[in-house]
Design an enzyme around this catalytic site. Sequence first.
Site, PDB file in Angstrom:
ATOM      1  N   GLU A 120      90.014  10.665 -22.197  1.00 37.73           N
ATOM      2  CA  GLU A 120      89.154   9.480 -22.305  1.00 37.73           C
ATOM      3  C   GLU A 120      88.064   9.672 -23.362  1.00 37.73           C
ATOM      4  O   GLU A 120      87.506  10.753 -23.508  1.00 37.73           O
ATOM      5  CB  GLU A 120      88.497   9.205 -20.944  1.00 37.73           C
ATOM      6  CG  GLU A 120      87.521   8.038 -20.951  1.00 37.73           C
ATOM      7  CD  GLU A 120      86.681   7.970 -19.686  1.00 37.73           C
ATOM      8  OE1 GLU A 120      86.024   6.937 -19.481  1.00 37.73           O
ATOM      9  OE2 GLU A 120      86.670   8.948 -18.909  1.00 37.73           O
TER      10      GLU A 120
ATOM     11  N   LYS B  25      90.096  -0.695 -20.046  1.00 39.21           N
ATOM     12  CA  LYS B  25      89.692  -0.376 -18.674  1.00 39.21           C
ATOM     13  C   LYS B  25      89.170  -1.623 -17.972  1.00 39.21           C
ATOM     14  O   LYS B  25      88.285  -2.318 -18.476  1.00 39.21           O
ATOM     15  CB  LYS B  25      88.621   0.720 -18.690  1.00 39.21           C
ATOM     16  CG  LYS B  25      88.233   1.217 -17.311  1.00 39.21           C
ATOM     17  CD  LYS B  25      87.208   2.349 -17.405  1.00 39.21           C
ATOM     18  CE  LYS B  25      86.828   2.887 -16.035  1.00 39.21           C
ATOM     19  NZ  LYS B  25      85.810   3.952 -16.126  1.00 39.21           N
TER      20      LYS B  25
ATOM     21  N   CYS C 122      89.545   7.099 -16.093  1.00 41.34           N
ATOM     22  CA  CYS C 122      88.471   7.650 -15.260  1.00 41.34           C
ATOM     23  C   CYS C 122      88.687   7.294 -13.793  1.00 41.34           C
ATOM     24  O   CYS C 122      89.754   7.502 -13.248  1.00 41.34           O
ATOM     25  CB  CYS C 122      87.120   7.170 -15.786  1.00 41.34           C
ATOM     26  SG  CYS C 122      85.678   7.952 -15.010  1.00 41.34           S
TER      27      CYS C 122
END
Length: 546
Positions: free
Chosen positions: A296, A360, A417
């Site tokens: 990430e 995301k 995440c």
Amino acid sequence: MPAPGLLTVLAQWVMLSAGWRRLVLAYGAGALGALAMPPFGALPALVVALCAAVWLLDGATTGRGEWRTLRTAGLIGWAWGFGYLTAGLWWLGSAFLVEADEFAWALPLGVIGLPAVLGLFYGVGFALARLIWSPGAGRIFALAFGLSTSEWLRGHLFTGFPWNTLGMALGQNLWLMQTAAGIGLYGLTLLAVLVAAAPATLATGGTGAARLGPSLAAGLVLAATALSGAARLPAGPDATVAGIRLRLVQPNLNQDAKFRPENREDILDRYIELSDRAAAPDRSGLADVTHVIWPESAFPFLIQRDPAALARIAAALPPGKQLITGAARADTAAEGERPHFFNSILTLAAGPKLGDAYDKVHLVPFGEYLPGILDATLRALHVRQFVSIPGGFTPGDRARQRILSVPGLPAIAATICYEAIFPGAIVPETNPNEPPPVPGLILNLTNDAWFGDTPGPRQHFAQARLRAVEEGLPLVRDANTGISAVVDAHGRITASLPLGVEGVLDADLPVRLEQRTVYARFGDAPFWLLLGLTLALAVAARRGSA
């Protein structure tokens, strides 16, 4: 009349506690229960914590009406949850010290304030349990109903935060976690509370079967769960997808240096050098791999707008190889408007040619954006989110959330995440008019460097691993500082890099299960059925004791 045993004396002492002493006991019991979570996995700690919860609720009656009793139960539950979450989430404080000059003042808000607020969910759970409380084994069902309901609410309300849900006490054990393929994390939570709270009746359950029965039943259920899980596991390793060889790059970059623009060239050099590093003496460079994966937010700049960086990366990729990387990206803004920034997964091939992308969807409040209701106020006070992006990140479009498509790989259920901690949210909801392809793997790119060498990254990995079992999909996880790993569809770790090391991990991709799991098909429906049954048993016990 025989003298009471030591356990009975202890239970009576807990039940008769009042005032600040009762709250301290509740807080301490909850804190002890956190030892049942990864990386410790001490299930007996949860047994002690939940038995204490039962005895505290036994003594919650005030003699001044049902409302006062419920209020007392709620206060006990809040103290229990406050202790549980403080002990389980203390490592969050590490993130406030990465840029201590800006965020150290807020450390108590994260380490104490967040657990104090989230403890309200446990207050609701304890109050619900007390509402249907009864003597004997029936109150174990009441507590399981109340706490399982509150844990589901904690995982869904106000963007949700299902970190260290009680079911993880079972969900970190390879045999026990197999049950999640049918009932998911929240079903495991219901099971964990029933099993761990049952021994409370050894001290306060009367005589004979009333005293021993719940504990014996709990032991049998736990043993049956473990044995059925062991039977579910194949004797040998899962097959792998032909023609795929993955290289996971774990650069182990310190968070305080990761996002400094002046480090851009050094960081890019490091990724390219690591990507070409042999993972074993008998392998050389990128010749043996098909896909390279970076974690990430790999770069302290917008790589999509940097042709020179794209060209360098593409030059390092031999023809036919694909790169999958985390990166911030920006959309094209209209004249006079500020662009929107996204925390994304980008794909790149030699050329250079950018391929498919995933943005995301489930952002971290205060970490990646400031909640709308507080945004203007906090910015007026010059408070920003942890990730220094102008205006914070914008979430991806949930309604249009896509499966990530990468040449040479099965369809990918992409997560960034802590999106991997949300059960039931891994695979996009099916659009009847445009059903997505069934994914062949879960991809989780993350950066846990914020939290250093603490339980946090280990808890994160354990929760992501459970998603593989729930969905019947292999997990490929690449983390900046670790834990990077490949996990098969049964939750078995086939290859991994430990926390806090620099390295590369070459691994084959395990196949997905041929048949979708019950949880993948029906989500939390089995949990709701079990929760309804638990409620019915608790209510029947209460009526029977009236």
